[in-house]
Write a protein that holds these residues in place. Sequence first.
Motif, PDB file in Angstrom:
ATOM      1  N   UNK A  22       0.854  -1.195   0.000  1.00 55.87           N
ATOM      2  CA  UNK A  22       0.000   0.000   0.000  1.00 55.87           C
ATOM      3  C   UNK A  22       0.883   1.236   0.000  1.00 55.87           C
ATOM      4  N   UNK A  23       0.394   2.296  -0.644  1.00 55.43           N
ATOM      5  CA  UNK A  23       1.139   3.548  -0.723  1.00 55.43           C
ATOM      6  C   UNK A  23       0.203   4.724  -0.472  1.00 55.43           C
ATOM      7  N   UNK A  24       0.774   5.832   0.015  1.00 58.89           N
ATOM      8  CA  UNK A  24       0.021   7.077   0.102  1.00 58.89           C
ATOM      9  C   UNK A  24       0.999   8.241   0.102  1.00 58.89           C
ATOM     10  N   UNK A  25       0.503   9.419  -0.247  1.00 51.42           N
ATOM     11  CA  UNK A  25       1.330  10.617  -0.296  1.00 51.42           C
ATOM     12  C   UNK A  25       0.612  11.782   0.370  1.00 51.42           C
ATOM     13  N   UNK A  26       1.408  12.632   1.027  1.00 53.62           N
ATOM     14  CA  UNK A  26       0.948  13.957   1.397  1.00 53.62           C
ATOM     15  C   UNK A  26       1.374  14.900   0.289  1.00 53.62           C
ATOM     16  N   UNK A  27       1.402  16.172   0.574  1.00 51.09           N
ATOM     17  CA  UNK A  27       1.841  17.110  -0.452  1.00 51.09           C
ATOM     18  C   UNK A  27       3.310  16.924  -0.790  1.00 51.09           C
ATOM     19  N   UNK A  28       4.115  16.603   0.236  1.00 49.02           N
ATOM     20  CA  UNK A  28       5.560  16.531   0.028  1.00 49.02           C
ATOM     21  C   UNK A  28       6.199  15.312   0.688  1.00 49.02           C
ATOM     22  N   UNK A  29       5.436  14.327   1.094  1.00 51.83           N
ATOM     23  CA  UNK A  29       6.017  13.148   1.718  1.00 51.83           C
ATOM     24  C   UNK A  29       5.222  11.903   1.344  1.00 51.83           C
ATOM     25  N   UNK A  36       4.233   2.920  13.689  1.00 50.43           N
ATOM     26  CA  UNK A  36       3.088   2.551  12.859  1.00 50.43           C
ATOM     27  C   UNK A  36       3.012   1.057  12.574  1.00 50.43           C
ATOM     28  N   UNK A  37       3.980   0.287  13.034  1.00 42.82           N
ATOM     29  CA  UNK A  37       3.977  -1.150  12.770  1.00 42.82           C
ATOM     30  C   UNK A  37       2.665  -1.781  13.236  1.00 42.82           C
ATOM     31  N   UNK A  38       2.044  -2.511  12.343  1.00 41.74           N
ATOM     32  CA  UNK A  38       0.792  -3.175  12.662  1.00 41.74           C
ATOM     33  C   UNK A  38      -0.447  -2.359  12.372  1.00 41.74           C
ATOM     34  N   UNK A  39      -0.288  -1.111  11.933  1.00 41.74           N
ATOM     35  CA  UNK A  39      -1.459  -0.289  11.603  1.00 41.74           C
ATOM     36  C   UNK A  39      -2.256  -0.933  10.477  1.00 41.74           C
ATOM     37  N   UNK A  40      -3.564  -0.775  10.535  1.00 42.37           N
ATOM     38  CA  UNK A  40      -4.422  -1.285   9.473  1.00 42.37           C
ATOM     39  C   UNK A  40      -4.193  -0.488   8.199  1.00 42.37           C
ATOM     40  N   UNK A  41      -4.133   0.840   8.339  1.00 44.68           N
ATOM     41  CA  UNK A  41      -3.902   1.703   7.187  1.00 44.68           C
ATOM     42  C   UNK A  41      -3.403   3.053   7.671  1.00 44.68           C
ATOM     43  N   UNK A  42      -2.784   3.783   6.765  1.00 43.68           N
ATOM     44  CA  UNK A  42      -2.304   5.137   7.041  1.00 43.68           C
ATOM     45  C   UNK A  42      -2.768   6.054   5.919  1.00 43.68           C
ATOM     46  N   UNK A  43      -3.247   7.232   6.281  1.00 45.08           N
ATOM     47  CA  UNK A  43      -3.675   8.226   5.306  1.00 45.08           C
ATOM     48  C   UNK A  43      -2.857   9.495   5.492  1.00 45.08           C
ATOM     49  N   UNK A  44      -2.181   9.922   4.436  1.00 37.66           N
ATOM     50  CA  UNK A  44      -1.360  11.133   4.483  1.00 37.66           C
ATOM     51  C   UNK A  44      -2.173  12.357   4.092  1.00 37.66           C
ATOM     52  N   UNK A  45      -1.962  13.460   4.810  1.00 38.92           N
ATOM     53  CA  UNK A  45      -2.517  14.756   4.439  1.00 38.92           C
ATOM     54  C   UNK A  45      -1.349  15.682   4.115  1.00 38.92           C
ATOM     55  N   UNK A  46      -1.602  16.980   4.029  1.00 41.66           N
ATOM     56  CA  UNK A  46      -0.549  17.892   3.587  1.00 41.66           C
ATOM     57  C   UNK A  46       0.693  17.797   4.452  1.00 41.66           C
TER      58      UNK A  46
END
Length: 203
Positions: free
Chosen positions: A129-136, A175-185
């Motif tokens: 799984x992948x996600x991005x904020x504005x710069x990370x 964050x190890x074991x997190x179900x999911x992560x959502x990045x914001x700005x």
Amino acid sequence: HTQLGDGTKTTRLNPVAPLGPSDFVQIAADYNHSLGLRPDGTVWAWGGNDFGQIGDGTMGAAEFRSVPTLVPGLSGVVAVRAGERFSLALKSDGTVWAWGDNQYGQIGNGSNTAQTTPAQVPGLSNIVAIDTGSYHCIVKRADGTYWGWGLNYYGSLGIGSTAFQVTSPVAIPALTGAVSVKCATYHNFALMPGGMLLECGQN
């Protein structure tokens, strides 16, 4: 910036379809560009290209794409995300590919040089799984660990520091074991088992 992909620079008050392919299965967008993933695993991009975020080897304000354009040399993609002036893709083999603006290390290749074509992010494997904020960026491995890179001025990566930038992927133990992560700005949300929510970054 032609980010609607309809061949014009006209602001639309009602939805319009971009020109070209009509079978996208996933889309992503940020500041001034958009991405589309087709069933065949190819990625298409349109809009602003001032930092090479279209991924076709060009870069500059005049190099915008007003219709969806195939991102060359990229196949087998299963997920796409867009940051501010950069793009991220996950391939079916668990590798991550990035291109575009790299001012804060968001391409993850250990440098700050813009990347005008997709390049594999070194040191990552078995990503699911992948996600991005504005710069990370933050990605998840199959073993449940999370890895991040890019702008960290506000502690956005959750690594316990405010190091200005991280130009290569680093582990995020919290964050190890997190179900999911959502990045914001400049911040992130992590959904943990049992429904607990964790947050880090600008407040």
